[in-house]
Design a protein around this motif. Structure first.
Motif, PDB file in Angstrom:
ATOM      1  N   VAL A  41     136.261  35.234 -38.123  1.00  0.00           N
ATOM      2  CA  VAL A  41     135.900  34.327 -37.029  1.00  0.00           C
ATOM      3  C   VAL A  41     136.096  32.903 -37.541  1.00  0.00           C
ATOM      4  O   VAL A  41     135.476  32.514 -38.530  1.00  0.00           O
ATOM      5  N   ASP A  42     136.968  32.155 -36.885  1.00  0.00           N
ATOM      6  CA  ASP A  42     137.369  30.840 -37.372  1.00  0.00           C
ATOM      7  C   ASP A  42     136.282  29.796 -37.056  1.00  0.00           C
ATOM      8  O   ASP A  42     136.148  29.378 -35.910  1.00  0.00           O
ATOM      9  N   PRO A  43     135.523  29.368 -38.076  1.00  0.00           N
ATOM     10  CA  PRO A  43     134.450  28.414 -37.786  1.00  0.00           C
ATOM     11  C   PRO A  43     135.000  27.058 -37.343  1.00  0.00           C
ATOM     12  O   PRO A  43     134.390  26.387 -36.513  1.00  0.00           O
ATOM     13  N   ALA A  44     136.152  26.675 -37.885  1.00  0.00           N
ATOM     14  CA  ALA A  44     136.711  25.356 -37.557  1.00  0.00           C
ATOM     15  C   ALA A  44     137.043  25.269 -36.065  1.00  0.00           C
ATOM     16  O   ALA A  44     136.834  24.233 -35.431  1.00  0.00           O
ATOM     17  N   LEU A  45     137.525  26.366 -35.503  1.00  0.00           N
ATOM     18  CA  LEU A  45     137.865  26.394 -34.082  1.00  0.00           C
ATOM     19  C   LEU A  45     136.613  26.169 -33.222  1.00  0.00           C
ATOM     20  O   LEU A  45     136.604  25.335 -32.307  1.00  0.00           O
ATOM     21  N   ILE A  46     135.558  26.917 -33.554  1.00  0.00           N
ATOM     22  CA  ILE A  46     134.326  26.832 -32.768  1.00  0.00           C
ATOM     23  C   ILE A  46     133.648  25.475 -32.950  1.00  0.00           C
ATOM     24  O   ILE A  46     133.270  24.817 -31.970  1.00  0.00           O
ATOM     25  N   LEU A  47     133.534  25.030 -34.196  1.00  0.00           N
ATOM     26  CA  LEU A  47     132.898  23.733 -34.461  1.00  0.00           C
ATOM     27  C   LEU A  47     133.701  22.603 -33.829  1.00  0.00           C
ATOM     28  O   LEU A  47     133.138  21.650 -33.280  1.00  0.00           O
ATOM     29  N   ARG A 100     137.779  38.726 -32.489  1.00  0.00           N
ATOM     30  CA  ARG A 100     137.713  39.174 -33.892  1.00  0.00           C
ATOM     31  C   ARG A 100     136.930  40.463 -34.026  1.00  0.00           C
ATOM     32  O   ARG A 100     137.210  41.272 -34.899  1.00  0.00           O
ATOM     33  N   GLY A 101     135.928  40.632 -33.166  1.00  0.00           N
ATOM     34  CA  GLY A 101     135.073  41.806 -33.279  1.00  0.00           C
ATOM     35  C   GLY A 101     135.532  42.974 -32.413  1.00  0.00           C
ATOM     36  O   GLY A 101     134.846  43.980 -32.324  1.00  0.00           O
ATOM     37  N   ARG A 102     136.712  42.836 -31.789  1.00  0.00           N
ATOM     38  CA  ARG A 102     137.212  43.892 -30.906  1.00  0.00           C
ATOM     39  C   ARG A 102     137.291  45.217 -31.666  1.00  0.00           C
ATOM     40  O   ARG A 102     137.858  45.293 -32.748  1.00  0.00           O
ATOM     41  N   GLY A 103     136.703  46.237 -31.079  1.00  0.00           N
ATOM     42  CA  GLY A 103     136.794  47.568 -31.674  1.00  0.00           C
ATOM     43  C   GLY A 103     135.899  47.771 -32.888  1.00  0.00           C
ATOM     44  O   GLY A 103     135.999  48.784 -33.550  1.00  0.00           O
ATOM     45  N   VAL A 104     135.058  46.792 -33.187  1.00  0.00           N
ATOM     46  CA  VAL A 104     134.138  46.949 -34.308  1.00  0.00           C
ATOM     47  C   VAL A 104     132.721  47.073 -33.760  1.00  0.00           C
ATOM     48  O   VAL A 104     132.349  46.350 -32.844  1.00  0.00           O
ATOM     49  N   ALA A 105     131.949  48.004 -34.298  1.00  0.00           N
ATOM     50  CA  ALA A 105     130.558  48.177 -33.881  1.00  0.00           C
ATOM     51  C   ALA A 105     129.729  48.380 -35.140  1.00  0.00           C
ATOM     52  O   ALA A 105     130.269  48.691 -36.197  1.00  0.00           O
ATOM     53  N   GLY A 106     128.420  48.191 -35.004  1.00  0.00           N
ATOM     54  CA  GLY A 106     127.572  48.438 -36.163  1.00  0.00           C
ATOM     55  C   GLY A 106     126.673  47.263 -36.465  1.00  0.00           C
ATOM     56  O   GLY A 106     126.571  46.330 -35.667  1.00  0.00           O
ATOM     57  N   PRO A 107     126.004  47.310 -37.618  1.00  0.00           N
ATOM     58  CA  PRO A 107     124.973  46.308 -37.938  1.00  0.00           C
ATOM     59  C   PRO A 107     125.461  44.866 -37.819  1.00  0.00           C
ATOM     60  O   PRO A 107     124.764  44.031 -37.238  1.00  0.00           O
TER      61      PRO A 107
END
Lengths: 223, 112
Positions: A41-47, A100-107
């Motif tokens: 997950v690109d922090p620079a993009l979000i910030l 980024r989280g597509r298809g990922v599940a869990g803690p």
């Protein structure tokens, strides 16, 4: 794997026993990089998106409140500009997380989802509190100070939480900066509070975005 | 019977490029996280048939678990690395590192 490589393997994925330890290690590193980059997950993009929204949105608020420019920015226009920019930054944040989280599940995804909800809940709280105070006759000149102050307080606290959750000193540091900005915005009074929000708040986010981007470049080079 | 000639000390289940890629991809995910079959396919760049074959070998070794869930009416296949799998992968990379340093050592001695 009877006699020879299975037919489906793409080029380069033939008989594994032909790989030397060094080649195997290189394969591991290459695959690790591909996966890490895909999940990152690109922090620079979000910030950067939030920095821009605050800088321009807060700036428009200041110009509208002060009438500093001869032309002046009407209040409604400042509201629309801020609204659109904040909605866009929200979309960028959630979009990047979802992609980024597509298809990922869990803690780890549950933590991210709870953190996302925390933003929504925190701002629901800010709105409920501020509207109630306005209804109870908060003097008009304090209303803008209440909004910038409480919004920055909520954002600062959530960045502290994010810094703790992901062990990010950058996020934690930004949280501290935003808390100070919130106090500063109230101290500055109206309409200076919007200038503080724009320059110190938006500027802080943009600096954090630049730091995050520089770190990424650095680790890409090291890899 | 397999004809793989595996380097001594290396886990033969992992030491096949395709399975190694899968193990690397799953090990990058935080412990306990699951990934859907299509996303895993994207991450390792394999055809569904190929990936499926290798996943079953890894499942037979108890290195991964494959679970089928439903999202609405759509079946979703999730893959996750087991604790044993994560350990096996760590052991594998450690063994690889030892092989490599031993090889470097030998080549230095040869030069002397």
């Amino acid at each position: 794997m009877e006699n020879g490589p299975p037919p489906e393997l793409p080029v380069g994925l033939t008989d594994p026993s032909h790989l030397s330890p060094a080649e195997t290690l290189a394969l591991i590193e290459a695959q690790r990089r591909v996966v890490a980059r895909s999940l990152y997950v690109d922090p620079a993009l979000i910030l950067g998106a939030w920095g821009l929204a605050w800088l321009v949105g807060g700036g428009a608020g200041y110009l509208a409140a002060d009438g500093w420019l001869a032309a002046g920015v009407p209040i409604w226009l400042a509201g629309v500009i801020s609204g659109v920019l904040f909605a866009a930054a929200t979309l960028v944040s959630f979009g990047e997380q979802a992609r980024r989280g597509r298809g990922v599940a869990g803690p780890s995804r549950r933590v991210a989802a709870v953190y996302g909800w925390s933003w929504l809940l925190a701002f629901a709280g800010v709105f409920a509190l501020n509207l109630a105070l306005e209804q109870r006759g908060l003097p008009t000149h304090l209303v803008p100070l209440l909004w910038t102050g409480t919004s920055l307080l909520a954002v600062g606290l959530l960045y502290l939480a994010g810094g703790m959750l992901w062990g990010s000193r950058l996020q934690y540091g930004l949280g501290l900066w935003v808390l100070a900005t919130g106090a500063g915005s109230v101290a500055a009074g109206f309409p200076g509070n919007f200038a503080v929000l724009s320059l110190a708040g938006g500027g802080g986010f943009l600096v954090a975005a630049a730091v995050a981007r520089a770190r990424d470049w650095h680790s890409e080079r090291a890899a | 019977m397999t004809v793989e000639r595996v380097l001594p000390g290396l886990d033969s289940v992992i030491h096949a490029q395709a399975r190694l890629r899968v193990m690397v991809a799953l090990s990058v995910l935080p412990p306990g996280d699951q990934v859907t079959f299509p996303r895993l396919q994207d991450l390792v760049g394999m055809t569904p048939g190929n990936l499926s074959t290798h996943l079953h070998k890894l499942e037979d070794a108890s290195y991964i678990t494959i679970t089928k869930a439903y999202q609405g009416r759509t079946p979703v296949t999730y893959v996750t690395l087991t604790r044993a799998g994560r350990q096996a992968f760590e052991d594998y990379t450690a063994a690889l590192g030892e092989l490599l340093s031993a090889a470097n050592h030998e080549s230095v001695e040869e030069k002397l």
